[in-house]
Design an enzyme around this catalytic site. Sequence first.
Site, PDB file in Angstrom:
ATOM      1  N   LYS A 136       2.292   2.127  -5.168  1.00 10.63           N
ATOM      2  CA  LYS A 136       3.029   1.675  -6.357  1.00 10.63           C
ATOM      3  C   LYS A 136       2.220   1.885  -7.634  1.00 10.63           C
ATOM      4  O   LYS A 136       2.762   2.210  -8.677  1.00 10.63           O
ATOM      5  CB  LYS A 136       3.373   0.179  -6.234  1.00 10.63           C
ATOM      6  CG  LYS A 136       4.312  -0.138  -5.092  1.00 10.63           C
ATOM      7  CD  LYS A 136       4.548  -1.632  -4.959  1.00 10.63           C
ATOM      8  CE  LYS A 136       3.346  -2.413  -4.469  1.00 10.63           C
ATOM      9  NZ  LYS A 136       2.873  -2.069  -3.125  1.00 10.63           N
ATOM     10  N   GLY A 159      -4.150  -4.407  -4.236  1.00 13.71           N
ATOM     11  CA  GLY A 159      -5.146  -3.405  -4.626  1.00 13.71           C
ATOM     12  C   GLY A 159      -4.403  -2.169  -5.050  1.00 13.71           C
ATOM     13  O   GLY A 159      -3.884  -1.441  -4.219  1.00 13.71           O
ATOM     14  N   HIS A 160      -4.270  -1.959  -6.338  1.00 15.72           N
ATOM     15  CA  HIS A 160      -3.524  -0.806  -6.834  1.00 15.72           C
ATOM     16  C   HIS A 160      -4.504   0.293  -7.238  1.00 15.72           C
ATOM     17  O   HIS A 160      -5.261   0.137  -8.192  1.00 15.72           O
ATOM     18  CB  HIS A 160      -2.628  -1.223  -8.001  1.00 15.72           C
ATOM     19  CG  HIS A 160      -1.513  -2.135  -7.571  1.00 15.72           C
ATOM     20  ND1 HIS A 160      -0.714  -2.830  -8.428  1.00 15.72           N
ATOM     21  CD2 HIS A 160      -1.061  -2.447  -6.329  1.00 15.72           C
ATOM     22  CE1 HIS A 160       0.188  -3.537  -7.740  1.00 15.72           C
ATOM     23  NE2 HIS A 160      -0.021  -3.320  -6.463  1.00 15.72           N
ATOM     24  N   ASP A 203       0.817  -1.221   0.000  1.00 17.73           N
ATOM     25  CA  ASP A 203       0.000   0.000   0.000  1.00 17.73           C
ATOM     26  C   ASP A 203       0.848   1.267   0.000  1.00 17.73           C
ATOM     27  O   ASP A 203       0.438   2.294   0.544  1.00 17.73           O
ATOM     28  CB  ASP A 203      -0.966   0.022   1.202  1.00 17.73           C
ATOM     29  CG  ASP A 203      -1.772  -1.245   1.285  1.00 17.73           C
ATOM     30  OD1 ASP A 203      -2.246  -1.690   0.230  1.00 17.73           O
ATOM     31  OD2 ASP A 203      -1.908  -1.813   2.386  1.00 17.73           O
ATOM     32  N   GLN A 262       2.226  -5.913  -3.064  1.00 17.42           N
ATOM     33  CA  GLN A 262       2.555  -5.963  -1.620  1.00 17.42           C
ATOM     34  C   GLN A 262       3.887  -5.233  -1.372  1.00 17.42           C
ATOM     35  O   GLN A 262       4.236  -4.354  -2.135  1.00 17.42           O
ATOM     36  CB  GLN A 262       2.593  -7.403  -1.089  1.00 17.42           C
ATOM     37  CG  GLN A 262       1.243  -8.091  -1.055  1.00 17.42           C
ATOM     38  CD  GLN A 262       0.837  -8.726  -2.364  1.00 17.42           C
ATOM     39  OE1 GLN A 262       1.630  -9.385  -3.004  1.00 17.42           O
ATOM     40  NE2 GLN A 262      -0.392  -8.535  -2.775  1.00 17.42           N
TER      41      GLN A 262
END
Length: 429
Positions: free
Chosen positions: A16, A40-41, A13, A225
């Site tokens: 990225k 989750g991007h 988080d 991650q």
Amino acid sequence: MPTAAVIGAQWGDEGKGKIVDRLAEEADLVVRFQGGANAGHTISVEGEERVLHLIPSGIFHEGVRSLVGPGVVVDPGELLGEVESLRAAGIEVEDRLGVSGNAHVIFPYHRAEEAWMEAARGSGRIGTTGRGIGPAYADRISRTGIRLFDLLDVDRLSEKLTLSLRLKAHILEGLPDRAEDFDRDRLVENALALGGRLGPYLADVEDELARGVERDARILLEGAQGTLLDVAHGTYPFVTSSHTIAGGACTGLGMAPSRIQHVLAVVKAYSTRVGEGPFPTELTGETGERLRERGREYGATTGRPRRCGWLDLIALAYAVRLNGVTGLAVTKLDVLDGIEELRVCTGYRIGETVQEFWPVNSSQLREVAPRCETLPGWKASTEGAKRVEDLPGEARRYLDRISESLGVPLDVVSTGPDRGQEVWFRRPW
Ligand code: IMP
């Protein structure tokens, strides 16, 4: 042209997705190398927030190939759902997306197995995202995994599913209300249907990547991650099940280490962590709450509130070492606006002693208290700043402290979620 790996230096988080999206403007290939839909991007595109879980963050750019490598674990339903939602937003992914047939498949029983394991752990649970990631990787290592290619061959698929269900019977038979979900013929039927729909996206990713390297294409390797969640080098067992460090790009993609020229570590200007496990600089009071609200620190995959804390220079130095970091992307600087005094951790107190390095046995992190240095905060807003001259002196001092302490130059500082809200110092190309 260098190949650049973009990795998270903390517990994920770090932001990225935004950095990859911006660098992808000038890239030819963007390749995801590990993880699955646990990631989750979040990317803000023309004011609209988009969350990707599996598809690389390069997908918003025409003319850029976004590839999902063989080291990723793919839930076919999730992937197709993501494709559909991009399509609904007017983004045609067919020519842009390629998925390796060697990527392993997440089946419904993987999620069930994970829920069963988490329950069995009780208070020692990991706090996973519940996406079946761990059990799918475990099957890969056990050599019983099923790959996307297998979804195109009914006999092979049936044979492999028969074995998997037999090996997992002790768990699945204890879940009688879900017996139908684990019926072999039904699983085969569903998986074949999903395989058929995925067909247009299956590509020779490994080959495409190798040819890209040969012709000096601009390649971005996108990690998911963060370093401290690496299955071997993170805060084991409170980690994910893949190699999140830059070396994970080599094993995940079949890419030689000498082919990666730049390792960009994405560092959030403070720390966060979701799920269980040690977190030396965690702030449980008002300041932590403020970071959470101001930084909108809620999981993009599960919606869970993230634990928040001060920046940890000891953990970051460890991440720099593990990844061979050559540049820093500091994100969410604006979240610190208005905090009178900032702290950064420069040592771990263990009893009477202070150590200035990451412990070899990460279980010791449970017992450490952070030794912090105080730095002055800044009152003026940094939100949306684009030039270093627009940053308050204290903010520049904070950034310099990070860069000097780690011995790594700053490539970029992100000052807001939108494209263009960044101060650039250096680009990989
Ligand atoms: P898993 O990856 O779902 O097995 O979860 C293992 C640990 O990694 C848990 O603590 C999760 O909260 C954490 N985790 C997995 N994916 C992410 C991510 O994208 N961001 C932050 N934490 C994550």
